[in-house]
Scaffold this motif. Structure first.
Motif, PDB file in Angstrom:
ATOM      1  N   MET A   1       0.821  -1.198   0.000  1.00 23.82           N
ATOM      2  CA  MET A   1       0.000   0.000   0.000  1.00 23.82           C
ATOM      3  C   MET A   1       0.865   1.262   0.000  1.00 23.82           C
ATOM      4  O   MET A   1       0.394   2.300  -0.425  1.00 23.82           O
ATOM      5  N   ARG A   2       2.083   1.132   0.485  1.00 22.93           N
ATOM      6  CA  ARG A   2       2.973   2.291   0.511  1.00 22.93           C
ATOM      7  C   ARG A   2       3.202   2.828  -0.895  1.00 22.93           C
ATOM      8  O   ARG A   2       3.210   4.047  -1.116  1.00 22.93           O
ATOM      9  N   LEU A   3       3.383   1.931  -1.883  1.00 15.93           N
ATOM     10  CA  LEU A   3       3.581   2.344  -3.269  1.00 15.93           C
ATOM     11  C   LEU A   3       2.355   3.096  -3.787  1.00 15.93           C
ATOM     12  O   LEU A   3       2.483   4.096  -4.481  1.00 15.93           O
ATOM     13  N   LEU A   4       1.174   2.621  -3.435  1.00 14.43           N
ATOM     14  CA  LEU A   4      -0.059   3.279  -3.849  1.00 14.43           C
ATOM     15  C   LEU A   4      -0.094   4.714  -3.320  1.00 14.43           C
ATOM     16  O   LEU A   4      -0.335   5.666  -4.080  1.00 14.43           O
ATOM     17  N   PHE A   5       0.142   4.884  -2.018  1.00 14.42           N
ATOM     18  CA  PHE A   5       0.071   6.225  -1.418  1.00 14.42           C
ATOM     19  C   PHE A   5       1.179   7.144  -1.938  1.00 14.42           C
ATOM     20  O   PHE A   5       0.940   8.334  -2.168  1.00 14.42           O
ATOM     21  N   LEU A   6       2.363   6.616  -2.140  1.00 16.02           N
ATOM     22  CA  LEU A   6       3.458   7.414  -2.675  1.00 16.02           C
ATOM     23  C   LEU A   6       3.150   7.872  -4.102  1.00 16.02           C
ATOM     24  O   LEU A   6       3.331   9.046  -4.446  1.00 16.02           O
ATOM     25  N   THR A   7       2.665   6.950  -4.917  1.00 16.57           N
ATOM     26  CA  THR A   7       2.303   7.288  -6.301  1.00 16.57           C
ATOM     27  C   THR A   7       1.188   8.325  -6.325  1.00 16.57           C
ATOM     28  O   THR A   7       1.253   9.305  -7.080  1.00 16.57           O
ATOM     29  N   ALA A   8       0.166   8.127  -5.507  1.00 16.44           N
ATOM     30  CA  ALA A   8      -0.949   9.076  -5.450  1.00 16.44           C
ATOM     31  C   ALA A   8      -0.460  10.462  -5.036  1.00 16.44           C
ATOM     32  O   ALA A   8      -0.869  11.475  -5.617  1.00 16.44           O
ATOM     33  N   ALA A   9       0.433  10.521  -4.066  1.00 13.59           N
ATOM     34  CA  ALA A   9       0.952  11.812  -3.600  1.00 13.59           C
ATOM     35  C   ALA A   9       1.760  12.508  -4.691  1.00 13.59           C
ATOM     36  O   ALA A   9       1.603  13.718  -4.912  1.00 13.59           O
TER      37      ALA A   9
END
Length: 156
Positions: A1-9
């Motif tokens: 999920m970290r990749l998802l949040f980093l990409t979204a940011a």
């Protein structure tokens, strides 16, 4: 999920920075258009009150809030789906693109009452009348990535 949040940011910040530069610094809202690499890339200010290509773009303030609610609901559902299924890294990346772009356009609707579209690309004698933004590119790429990568590695 970290990749998802980093990409979204990253997508969200890039989208908002480009909109500040184009709308406020270059003052495209007053200038209207700036040719960058004609006819391939031009900046054309367009305020999208609807969804893709201006669909559902009546001027009712209700539609603005409906589209904000839909974007937030889809983003929440994608986050829930990714957390539940824990798919591969390409799915997390794709989901981050989609969520970051959706939130970027939600912020536009809150700030401006419409989505700030400004990128216009034409080629080969065909003049494209539509404009889009970084968030739109991310949403499209994210949705395509989810279609292509979300079912990989699962057995029926």
């Amino acid at each position: 999920m970290r990749l998802l949040f980093l990409t979204a940011a990253v997508v969200f910040v890039l989208d908002q920075i480009t909109k500040v530069i184009v709308v406020h610094v270059l003052n495209l809202r007053s200038v209207g258009e700036i040719d960058v690499l004609p006819p391939f890339l031009n900046l054309r200010m367009a305020w999208n009150r609807g969804v893709n290509f201006g669909l559902l773009s009546n001027d009712a303030d209700l539609m603005r809030w409906v589209l904000i609610a839909v974007a937030l609901a889809i983003s929440a559902w994608v986050l829930w789906w990714m957390n539940r299924d824990r798919p591969g890294r390409w799915s997390f990346l794709s989901a981050g693109l989609l969520v970051g772009g959706a939130i970027g356009n939600v912020v536009d609707r809150l700030l401006y009452g419409a989505v700030a579209d400004f990128l216009n690309m034409s080629c080969c004698g065909i003049e494209n009348p539509y404009a889009f933004n970084v968030a739109d590119i991310a949403i499209f790429a994210g949705a395509l990535g989810l279609v292509l990568f979300s079912g990989r590695g699962k057995t029926p």
